[in-house]
Design a protein around this motif. Structure first.
Motif, PDB file in Angstrom:
ATOM      1  N   LEU A 164      42.288  44.039  35.153  1.00  0.00           N
ATOM      2  CA  LEU A 164      43.007  43.270  36.199  1.00  0.00           C
ATOM      3  C   LEU A 164      42.298  41.957  36.463  1.00  0.00           C
ATOM      4  CD1 LEU A 164      45.277  43.176  38.301  1.00  0.00           C
ATOM      5  CD2 LEU A 164      43.748  44.418  39.913  1.00  0.00           C
ATOM      6  N   GLY A 165      40.969  42.034  36.529  1.00  0.00           N
ATOM      7  CA  GLY A 165      40.194  40.778  36.751  1.00  0.00           C
ATOM      8  C   GLY A 165      40.410  39.771  35.612  1.00  0.00           C
ATOM      9  N   TRP A 166      40.414  40.312  34.398  1.00  0.00           N
ATOM     10  CA  TRP A 166      40.615  39.392  33.250  1.00  0.00           C
ATOM     11  C   TRP A 166      41.954  38.766  33.282  1.00  0.00           C
ATOM     12  CZ3 TRP A 166      43.963  39.388  29.145  1.00  0.00           C
ATOM     13  CH2 TRP A 166      43.665  38.496  28.140  1.00  0.00           C
ATOM     14  N   ILE A 167      42.967  39.518  33.667  1.00  0.00           N
ATOM     15  CA  ILE A 167      44.345  38.996  33.758  1.00  0.00           C
ATOM     16  C   ILE A 167      44.422  37.914  34.823  1.00  0.00           C
ATOM     17  CG2 ILE A 167      46.730  39.593  34.345  1.00  0.00           C
ATOM     18  CD1 ILE A 167      46.194  42.395  33.102  1.00  0.00           C
ATOM     19  N   ILE A 168      43.777  38.183  35.937  1.00  0.00           N
ATOM     20  CA  ILE A 168      43.816  37.181  37.035  1.00  0.00           C
ATOM     21  C   ILE A 168      43.144  35.894  36.566  1.00  0.00           C
ATOM     22  CG2 ILE A 168      42.911  36.684  39.318  1.00  0.00           C
ATOM     23  CD1 ILE A 168      43.259  39.734  39.954  1.00  0.00           C
ATOM     24  N   ARG A 169      41.990  36.013  35.898  1.00  0.00           N
ATOM     25  CA  ARG A 169      41.283  34.807  35.425  1.00  0.00           C
ATOM     26  C   ARG A 169      42.097  34.085  34.388  1.00  0.00           C
ATOM     27  NH1 ARG A 169      35.288  35.834  33.690  1.00  0.00           N
ATOM     28  NH2 ARG A 169      35.486  33.578  33.493  1.00  0.00           N
ATOM     29  N   TRP A 170      42.807  34.814  33.561  1.00  0.00           N
ATOM     30  CA  TRP A 170      43.654  34.163  32.545  1.00  0.00           C
ATOM     31  C   TRP A 170      44.787  33.402  33.166  1.00  0.00           C
ATOM     32  CZ3 TRP A 170      48.757  35.057  31.041  1.00  0.00           C
ATOM     33  CH2 TRP A 170      49.143  34.410  29.896  1.00  0.00           C
ATOM     34  N   LEU A 171      45.372  34.023  34.167  1.00  0.00           N
ATOM     35  CA  LEU A 171      46.484  33.338  34.874  1.00  0.00           C
ATOM     36  C   LEU A 171      45.974  32.077  35.589  1.00  0.00           C
ATOM     37  CD1 LEU A 171      48.380  36.490  36.349  1.00  0.00           C
ATOM     38  CD2 LEU A 171      49.111  34.997  34.476  1.00  0.00           C
ATOM     39  N   TYR A 172      44.783  32.240  36.185  1.00  0.00           N
ATOM     40  CA  TYR A 172      44.213  31.065  36.894  1.00  0.00           C
ATOM     41  C   TYR A 172      43.895  29.947  35.908  1.00  0.00           C
ATOM     42  CZ  TYR A 172      41.155  28.229  39.801  1.00  0.00           C
ATOM     43  OH  TYR A 172      40.603  27.217  40.467  1.00  0.00           O
TER      44      TYR A 172
END
Length: 509
Positions: free
Chosen positions: A16-24
């Motif tokens: 989930l953290g990686w997805i959030i950072r990718w989106l950001y």
């Protein structure tokens, strides 16, 4: 089950953290691209605006430069028009001058033609006049020319001789005054004694008995004395005196002193004679060296070779025409120094050459050469300067003087020898010199008679007035003077007096 769930929860958090950072990150990238696009668009708009601005400025600059160029072109066209006007004007002037020159050349040609014709007429008239003059005078043109040239030559010779006489008289007056001043100032500072010129010496004896002791048994004493000294001892009837004869003054002095000591001592025999002669010889040689050194010291001359000092000292015992040669040499050195100072010559060189000028008279060896040549050779051996050697060789005009100092030595030698009372001459030499003077003068054509007067100081010459005209008397006197200078040797100078006169004797009966 629980274990699996415990493991899945961290993994899900990480994903989930990686997805959030990718989106950001994707959001940030999209925002940056948009910002870059805006910046690009702004830059394009700004570049376009600057481009338009630069184009406008360039057009304005081109317009200004074009206007400036047009103004300059207009000004140049005006200047060219002005130059063209000037050139056109000058061309008109040149054309005008050319036409004038053509006219003048034509006039000159006409004048030249007229002058040629005139010269031809004059030449014709001259030829006519020349023929008429030849007919009247009876002379050809060449003969008349030769006659005129001869007359002109005689007139020129007469005028030249008159001018030469005038110049010589003026120069003589000036030279005489200057020479008299120098000579008087020089001679008035000198007054030396004069000795007799003799080739014999006399030794006084206490009695005539001493003559026998001098001769000795069978003449052994006198032979020993003559052999050791190289003199002739004359014992005659002269009371209480013995005569010593020798042309070598040094040997004569040695013999005289030795004989005087023998007479005083009373012991006269060959051994004693040899002892005394050797002792006196050493003393005389020492005296010779001392006299040479004394002469050099008195005159302030240094750096003389020892052989030169001895040769100079030998002059102390040498006399010439009644004049002591060393005293004469010192006197000549002083005179030469004074004259050199007056005329601006080298005083030291003149003094040294003058002191050594008669050094050849003290030579120990006989030679066929005269004393000037012998003295020059001696000075060369002593290492003297070439100028000094030349002055010694030339002081009797045996060779040409190479320096002013050599001439000064000649003059100083003549002054020392010619002053009153300086020298004595024998009667035979005196008479012979007078006869030679008269013979030299009488050999010249036009001389009737010559008389030597005033002890040979003046020669009076009677000239034939029919053979020698007035204008040639001066020239004749000069020739005789040169001949006397060449043929004779004499102290001082000889005055020549030319006498040319016309005597007419008539008797009334």
């Amino acid at each position: 089950m629980n274990v699996v769930l415990f493991v899945s929860l961290p993994v899900a958090g990480i994903v989930l953290g990686w997805i959030i950072r990718w989106l950001y990150a994707k959001f940030q990238l999209s925002s940056a691209e948009q910002k870059a696009e805006r910046v690009k668009q702004d830059a394009l708009k700004e570049a376009e605006a600057q481009k338009k601005e630069y184009l406008l400025e360039t057009k304005d600059q081109l317009l200004r430069e074009r206007q400036q160029q047009e103004r300059e072109n207009r000004e140049r066209r005006k200047e060219i028009q002005v130059y063209e006007a000037r050139v056109a004007k000058k061309e008109e002037l040149v054309d005008k001058r050319n036409s004038e020159m053509d006219k003048k050349e034509q006039e000159f040609a006409e004048r030249e033609n007229s002058m040629v014709k005139r010269e031809q007429q004059i030449a014709t008239q001259e030829e006519t006049y020349r023929r008429e003059l030849e007919r009247i005078s009876g002379l050809s043109a060449q003969e008349a020319k030769d006659l005129i040239i001869k007359n002109l030559e005689n007139d020129a010779r007469h005028d030249a001789q008159a001018l030469l006489n005038k110049i010589e008289q003026e120069a003589q007056l000036t030279a005489d005054k200057k020479a008299q001043k120098i000579l008087v100032e020089t001679i008035q500072r000198l007054a030396t004694e004069v000795t007799s010129d003799v080739t014999v010496a006399t030794v006084s004896l206490p009695s005539d008995e001493m003559k026998g002791r001098i001769i000795g048994r069978e003449g052994r004493n006198i032979r020993a004395l003559e052999t050791l000294t190289g003199v002739d001892i004359i014992i005659d009837d002269t009371p209480e005196a013995v005569v010593i004869s020798c042309f070598d003054p040094v040997r004569k002095e040695i013999a005289k002193q030795a004989l005087e000591r023998l007479v005083t001592d009373g012991r006269i025999h060959p051994a004693r004679i040899e002892e005394i002669v050797q002792k006196v010889t050493r003393e005389v040689q020492q005296k010779i060296y001392e006299e040479g050194e004394k002469a050099l010291f008195d005159l302030g001359i240094h750096n003389m070779n020892q052989d030169g000092v001895r040769a100079l000292g030998r002059l102390y015992f040498r006399t010439s025409y009644g004049q002591n040669v060393l005293t004469h040499s010192k006197e000549v050195a002083e005179i030469a120094t004074l004259i050199a100072g007056e005329v601006g010559a080298n005083r030291e060189l003149a003094k040294r050459a003058a002191l050594l000028h008669d050094i050849g008279k003290g030579a120990e060896n006989d030679s066929d050469k005269n004393h000037a040549e012998v003295g020059a050779e001696m000075a060369r051996k002593f290492g003297e300067d070439q100028k000094v050697i030349n002055a010694i060789a030339a002081h009797h005009q045996d060779c040409e003087p190479a320096t002013l100092e050599a001439v000064i030595v000649q003059i100083a030698d003549a002054i020392s020898a010619a002053r009153p009372g300086a020298r004595k001459e024998t009667a035979d030499n005196y008479v012979k010199r007078l006869e030679n003077l008269e013979e030299i003068a009488e050999k010249f054509q036009g001389v009737e008679k010559a008389y030597a007067i005033q002890a040979g100081r003046e020669l009076r010459i009677l000239v034939n007035n029919e053979k020698i005209p007035d204008g040639e008397v001066k020239e004749l006197a000069q020739k005789i003077a040169k001949q006397i200078e060449t043929d004779l040797r004499y102290p001082g100078r000889i005055k020549l007096t030319m006498i040319r006169e016309t005597r007419i004797v008539e008797y009334a009966r």
